[in-house]
Design a protein around this motif. Structure first.
Motif, PDB file in Angstrom:
ATOM      1  N   ARG A  88       0.736  -1.168  -0.001  1.00  0.00           N
ATOM      2  CA  ARG A  88       0.110  -0.127  -0.123  1.00  0.00           C
ATOM      3  C   ARG A  88       0.898   1.281  -0.122  1.00  0.00           C
ATOM      4  O   ARG A  88       0.446   2.151  -0.758  1.00  0.00           O
ATOM      5  N   ARG A  89       1.546   1.479   0.990  1.00  0.00           N
ATOM      6  CA  ARG A  89       2.630   2.496   1.024  1.00  0.00           C
ATOM      7  C   ARG A  89       3.436   2.917   0.080  1.00  0.00           C
ATOM      8  O   ARG A  89       3.478   3.792  -0.551  1.00  0.00           O
ATOM      9  N   ARG A  90       4.092   1.742  -0.430  1.00  0.00           N
ATOM     10  CA  ARG A  90       5.034   1.885  -1.541  1.00  0.00           C
ATOM     11  C   ARG A  90       4.415   2.284  -2.830  1.00  0.00           C
ATOM     12  O   ARG A  90       4.723   3.099  -3.750  1.00  0.00           O
ATOM     13  N   THR A  91       3.205   1.964  -3.090  1.00  0.00           N
ATOM     14  CA  THR A  91       2.467   2.080  -4.480  1.00  0.00           C
ATOM     15  C   THR A  91       1.881   3.526  -4.290  1.00  0.00           C
ATOM     16  O   THR A  91       1.905   4.420  -5.355  1.00  0.00           O
ATOM     17  N   LEU A  92       1.501   3.882  -3.071  1.00  0.00           N
ATOM     18  CA  LEU A  92       0.819   5.394  -3.064  1.00  0.00           C
ATOM     19  C   LEU A  92       1.978   6.421  -3.158  1.00  0.00           C
ATOM     20  O   LEU A  92       1.465   7.242  -3.479  1.00  0.00           O
ATOM     21  N   VAL A  93       3.127   6.048  -2.557  1.00  0.00           N
ATOM     22  CA  VAL A  93       4.238   7.220  -2.723  1.00  0.00           C
ATOM     23  C   VAL A  93       4.591   7.158  -4.089  1.00  0.00           C
ATOM     24  O   VAL A  93       4.598   8.291  -4.763  1.00  0.00           O
TER      25      VAL A  93
END
Length: 660
Positions: free
Chosen positions: A158-163
């Protein structure tokens, strides 16, 4: 039925409705058992140590490995217990703010075009069709982004893709500011939309995976308040930065760096701040568990606990020993990649196979019903969001026309006009040796007039025409009175010198940002009480019922569109409609987040979100044709669309008790 996971540990508090952590008297491993009796914790020792142990006789016996429920159920229960022990506090609040900024950025991306077009159309010389496409290109970008980022989020985190999604949005959002032509401006807006398209699917999944079941509905609904805050932000930014009248827009257009470009730059702030905030946030522990990265997940739980407990001596109760057993990676692409690009290539390789899982028998019915409900909701809401301001504009235009000044059979000789003339119609009038200098002609018509030996110098015009008139020996110097303003006229010996270069489109000076600001601000603020109502009722009424009730009430309210005849009436109706409708849409967002398993959560949401963007485009185009027609057409369309969506919502599964 029982669930168990190998791993040493301690017992979490009992629950009669959900599986709980218990320790078997003869086995020093953790188990998830589903029982109506309270589980007991017994001390046990390693074999041969001679220590005794006691067990609660009411506890259900543990299951053999063959009787285990799915791994998803085991992981979901472990995650629920782990988040409960980590607590809900400062960490969730900080994540709430960071993800709220991401959600606000989505709203800004949608609404920013409405404020930019009136200014940008002068500098970029946009026709009506081009302006329509500029509005639609954002939806197209978001549609593409929702699918791509949704799939990547389930594969890479989640975090990686949102960044990455926000980075794309910020880069092209800034690039857009400096685009000199319509084509390059459109391309950068498309790429910016692709970036922000992943915001909503990932934000909801990411946030819900840090919440316990009991708090999910309320907190996710509160998060949606940022959607309306984004609308308020963009309205205030436009009010402060962009010229407030059409005349000011034309004058300001001569600047080297127009104010609408500054406005676009400022509108990147929420995305930039969200990116900065995400650098301090961890990956979703639920995703890490699903990917077989249990040790990393445990570190995240411990980090959450430290954030939420100010006592430095406090220790998180669970340890690595109590994790579910290492299962390896379920999917090859879920293993941590050595490089981001390697993970991206692997994820894209399985793009279609992941999307196809949404139509497997276990998800097909839910996916199809959700698609239908989302399509109806987006078609109606975005369609009306175009219809309301355009209908108000039509009402104001009609009112403006009724207040026109008519000058009939007048004679002017050697008159000097150096002021603004607005909403005036000269009929059968004569102008001889007159001079217009530094004047503004706004909605002025010369009908059956005779104009001779006159001079027009540095004259700006808007919606001004010469109709069935005779013009002889006149001079036009440094003006924007182009040939298309002369309709069925007789022109003899007139000279046109040093005409204003640039766009020759007829820009309407009757643009007043005060009205635009008021209408949009009231519409956005009205979403706030609807969001708070949803947060209160979501867990009491249930997601599916709330969607159905909200859409059916909104459908019934559509009949009152028949009585809209004034600007105030339209604004009041829009505010009431938004307040009722948004509560159902909030519930739809929450249900869509919860209904899919972890490995398909953002894939499903992203796919459905992309379809809703298509519905938004179709809705805006359809309702855009309803401005000048009988009120019965938009009224009946609204009633029918929302009623069908509301009835279909009754077939959606209830998800308020689902573990993520």
């Amino acid at each position: 039925m029982s669930r168990h996971v190998n791993g040493a540990g301690r017992t979490e508090g009992p629950s009669s409705e959900s599986a709980s952590l218990v320790r078997h008297a003869t086995n020093p491993f953790m188990s998830y058992t589903e029982s109506n009796a309270a589980p007991a914790e017994a001390d046990s020792a390693a074999a041969g140590a001679g220590a005794g142990a006691t067990t609660d006789p009411s506890a259900a016996p543990l299951a053999d490995a063959a009787e285990l429920d799915t791994e998803d159920s085991v992981l979901s229960q472990f995650h629920e217990d782990a988040i409960q022990q980590a607590g809900v506090g400062l960490f969730q609040f900080m994540l709430f703010l960071v993800l709220g900024l991401s959600l606000a950025a989505d709203t800004i991306e949608l609404f920013v075009v409405a404020y930019v077009i009136p200014s940008a159309e002068v500098e970029l010389c946009m026709t009506s069709i081009q302006k329509g496409w500029l509005g639609a290109i954002t939806f197209v970008g978001m549609m593409i982004g929702a699918i791509i980022w949704g799939v990547l989020s389930d594969a890479m985190g989640r975090r990686r893709t949102l960044v990455w999604a926000l980075t794309v949005n910020v880069i092209f959002g800034i690039v857009t500011v400096f685009m000199p032509t319509y084509g390059t401006f459109m391309l950068s807006r498309l790429c910016s939309g692709v970036g922000i398209g992943g915001s909503i699917p990932i934000v909801f999944a990411y946030f819900c995976e840090f919440l316990t079941k009991a708090r999910r509905g309320k907190y996710l609904s509160w998060l949606l308040v940022f959607w309306s805050i984004g609308g308020v932000f963009v309205a205030f930014a436009a009010w402060v930065i962009i010229p407030r009248t059409g005349v000011m827009v034309v004058i300001e257009e001569r600047a080297h760096f127009s104010s609408w470009r500054v406005f676009l730059l400022v509108c990147n702030l929420p995305s930039i701040l969200a990116l900065l905030g995400l650098t301090f946030m961890p990956e979703s522990p639920r995703f890490l568990l699903e990917a077989g990265r249990e040790i990393e997940a445990m570190r995240v739980y411990q980090r959450i606990y430290k954030w939420n407990h100010s006592d430095p001596c406090a220790q998180y109760a669970l340890t690595e020993l109590e994790l579910p057993k290492q299962r390896g990676y379920r999917d090859a692409e879920r293993a941590p990649s050595k490089t981001i690009m390697a993970g991206l290539v692997t994820a894209l390789d399985k793009f279609w196979s992941r999307l196809s899982q949404l139509l497997l028998p276990s998800h097909r019915s839910t996916t199809l019903v959700l698609l239908f409900v989302w399509f109806m909701a987006a078609f109606g809401y975005y369609g009306l969001s175009i219809w309301f301001p355009e209908f108000i504009k039509m009402i104001k235009s009609r009112d403006y026309s009724t207040k026109a000044t008519f000058v009939i059979d007048a004679q002017y000789e050697h008159n000097y006009f150096n002021y603004t003339i607005s909403n005036t119609k000269y009929i059968n009038s004569t102008f001889s040796r007159c001079k217009w200098s530094n004047a503004i002609l706004n909605h002025v018509d010369f009908i059956n007039c005779d104009i001779r030996e006159s001079v027009f110098t540095d004259v700006k015009s808007s919606r001004t025409n010469f109709i069935n008139s005779t013009l002889i020996a006149n001079r036009f110097v440094d003006t924007d009175i182009y040939e298309y303003r002369f309709k069925n006229c007789t022109l003899l010996n007139n000279s046109f010198q040093a005409m204003v270069p640039g766009c020759k489109l007829d820009f309407d000076y009757n643009l007043h940002y005060v009205d635009v600001f008021q209408e949009n601000l009231i519409g956005q603020i009205s979403l706030l009480p609807g969001s708070f109502i949803a947060s209160y009722l979501l867990d009491k009424v249930g997601r599916a019922k709330m969607i159905a009730v909200s859409m059916l009430i909104s459908s019934g309210a559509g009949f009152f569109m028949w009585f809209l005849q004034t600007k105030i009436g339209v604004i009041v109706f829009e505010a009431a409609f938004n307040m009722v409708f948004i509560s159902g849409w909030n519930a739809l967002d929450v249900l869509t987040t919860e209904v899919y398993p972890t490995n398909l959560r953002t894939t499903g949401y992203g796919f459905i979100s992309s379809v809703s963007r298509v519905a938004g485009v179709i809705g805006t185009l359809t309702f855009g044709q309803f401005i000048e027609v009988n009120l019965a057409i938009p009224m009946l369309t609204t009633v029918a669309v929302l009623a069908m969506g509301g009835l279909a919502a009754l077939r959606l599964p209830e998800t308020k008790d689902v573990l993520v």
